[in-house]
Design an enzyme around this catalytic site. Structure first.
Site, PDB file in Angstrom:
ATOM      1  CB  VAL A 151      27.886 -19.158 137.429  1.00  0.00           C
ATOM      2  CG1 VAL A 151      29.109 -18.975 138.320  1.00  0.00           C
ATOM      3  CG2 VAL A 151      27.683 -20.622 137.105  1.00  0.00           C
ATOM      4  CE1 TYR A 173      32.089  -4.358 137.066  1.00  0.00           C
ATOM      5  CE2 TYR A 173      33.211  -6.255 136.124  1.00  0.00           C
ATOM      6  CZ  TYR A 173      32.821  -5.517 137.235  1.00  0.00           C
ATOM      7  OH  TYR A 173      33.158  -5.936 138.497  1.00  0.00           O
ATOM      8  CD  GLN A 202      31.500 -22.262 130.264  1.00  0.00           C
ATOM      9  OE1 GLN A 202      31.584 -23.360 129.725  1.00  0.00           O
ATOM     10  NE2 GLN A 202      30.381 -21.548 130.234  1.00  0.00           N
ATOM     11  CB  THR A 203      37.838 -23.250 134.313  1.00  0.00           C
ATOM     12  OG1 THR A 203      38.773 -22.297 133.777  1.00  0.00           O
ATOM     13  CG2 THR A 203      38.005 -24.592 133.622  1.00  0.00           C
ATOM     14  CD  GLU A 217      38.669  -1.502 127.380  1.00  0.00           C
ATOM     15  OE1 GLU A 217      39.444  -1.458 128.356  1.00  0.00           O
ATOM     16  OE2 GLU A 217      39.061  -1.605 126.218  1.00  0.00           O
TER      17      GLU A 217
END
Length: 317
Positions: A189, A147, A211-212, A149
């Site tokens: 998410v 995805y 993680q944000t 690349e």
């Protein structure tokens, strides 16, 4: 109708594509939606099928398409890891072969063409927030690279077609987007957390939740990409489109459990390989060029998205 345009939307039955088709139809255009339904769903466009200005064609853009249109929005590609990693070779094909086919079509019929690129071109960024000038930190042989690349190569093709053939191109790097019509099993998410909360299942967080991400509501995104498409020929992008408000994943889980009234517990799983630790767009270029910035706050957008999934889960079958 005066000024009615004939517009092709590839991936038009998907999450973003279906909202784009709806907006283009509301504006009085004649829209051809092309989708092979790998991740797109007919129910996303069921109401549009009743409109005489809307047409649906089941087609895979890794094969050429011969039609006549004024504008092309190229959105075709599975965009969630669970889907694009399921068939990584096909993911690369739709990004590269699909881009070549759509660019070739645009060249032949002299159409303006938009490419839905992604924040994934930045990989796991070492620069924060991410500017369009940042070249990225991408693992070119990892499980996400089909995805990442693939989209990077598509951008290369778009700018080479502009340099070599003078094509009128627009390239947007889309950051995390959410809202109604998301695929319920896409593994993203927002949809994951909402469905788990509504079902009373444990909410799964990968990593420690620190993680944000930055979450843009679908209506804001659609406004931005149509504004970009309407810019003069010398405005090409790439342009970051997203919401610069940044949230920890654990905070998102807490907000969703609160808004759904769920008693779901949070469970932690190992972080997938190459999963970015932070993601936030610098949207200065979009603000200056399009006079655009997101209007819908996370709480309002989540409430609308929760309502959509609540209705979806309550339908029989």
């Amino acid at each position: 109708m005066i000024d009615q345009k004939r517009i092709l939307v590839t991936g038009g039955a998907g999450f973003i594509g279906s909202h784009l088709c709806s907006k283009l139809i509301r504006e009085g255009n004649d829209v051809l939606c092309v989708d092979n339904l790998y991740t797109g769903r007919k129910k996303n466009i069921s109401e549009l099928l009743k409109n005489v200005n809307f047409e649906y064609l089941r087609h895979d853009i890794t094969f050429p398409l011969f039609i006549e249109v004024d504008e092309i929005y190229n959105l075709a590609c599975p965009a969630s890891p669970i889907h694009y990693q399921n068939d990584p070779v096909q993911t690369t094909k739709v990004n590269v072969h699909g881009a070549i086919n759509m660019l070739g079509l645009a060249k032949r019929i002299k159409a303006k063409i938009f490419q839905a690129s992604t924040s994934e071109v930045y990989g796991d960024p070492t620069v924060h927030p991410q500017l369009e000038s940042y070249a990225g930190n991408v693992n070119c042989i990892g499980p996400r690279s089909c995805y990442d690349e693939g989209k990077r190569c598509a951008e290369t093709l778009f700018f080479d077609y502009r340099r070599q053939h003078g094509l009128n191109i627009k390239v947007a790097r889309i950051f995390n987007t959410y809202g109604p019509n998301m695929h319920p099993n896409d593994g993203r998410v927002v949809s994951n957390f909402i469905i788990q909360a509504l079902k009373g299942m444990p909410i799964t967080i990968y990593g420690d939740g620190s993680q944000t991400r930055s979450f843009c509501y679908i209506d804001d995104l659609i406004e931005a990409i149509t504004l970009l498409m309407a810019t003069p020929n010398d405005v090409t992008g790439p342009m970051n489109i997203g919401n610069p408000d940044e949230f920890q994943i654990l905070e998102l889980a807490e907000r969703i459990t609160e808004l759904t009234g769920s008693r779901s517990e949070v469970v932690f799983q190992p972080l997938p390989m190459d999963d970015p630790k932070q993601r936030r767009p610098d949207i200065t270029l979009a603000r200056q060029t399009l006079n655009w910035q997101p209007k819908i706050k996370l709480k309002e957008g989540l409430e609308k998205t929760i309502q959509y999934f609540d209705n979806l889960l309550s339908r029989p079958g």
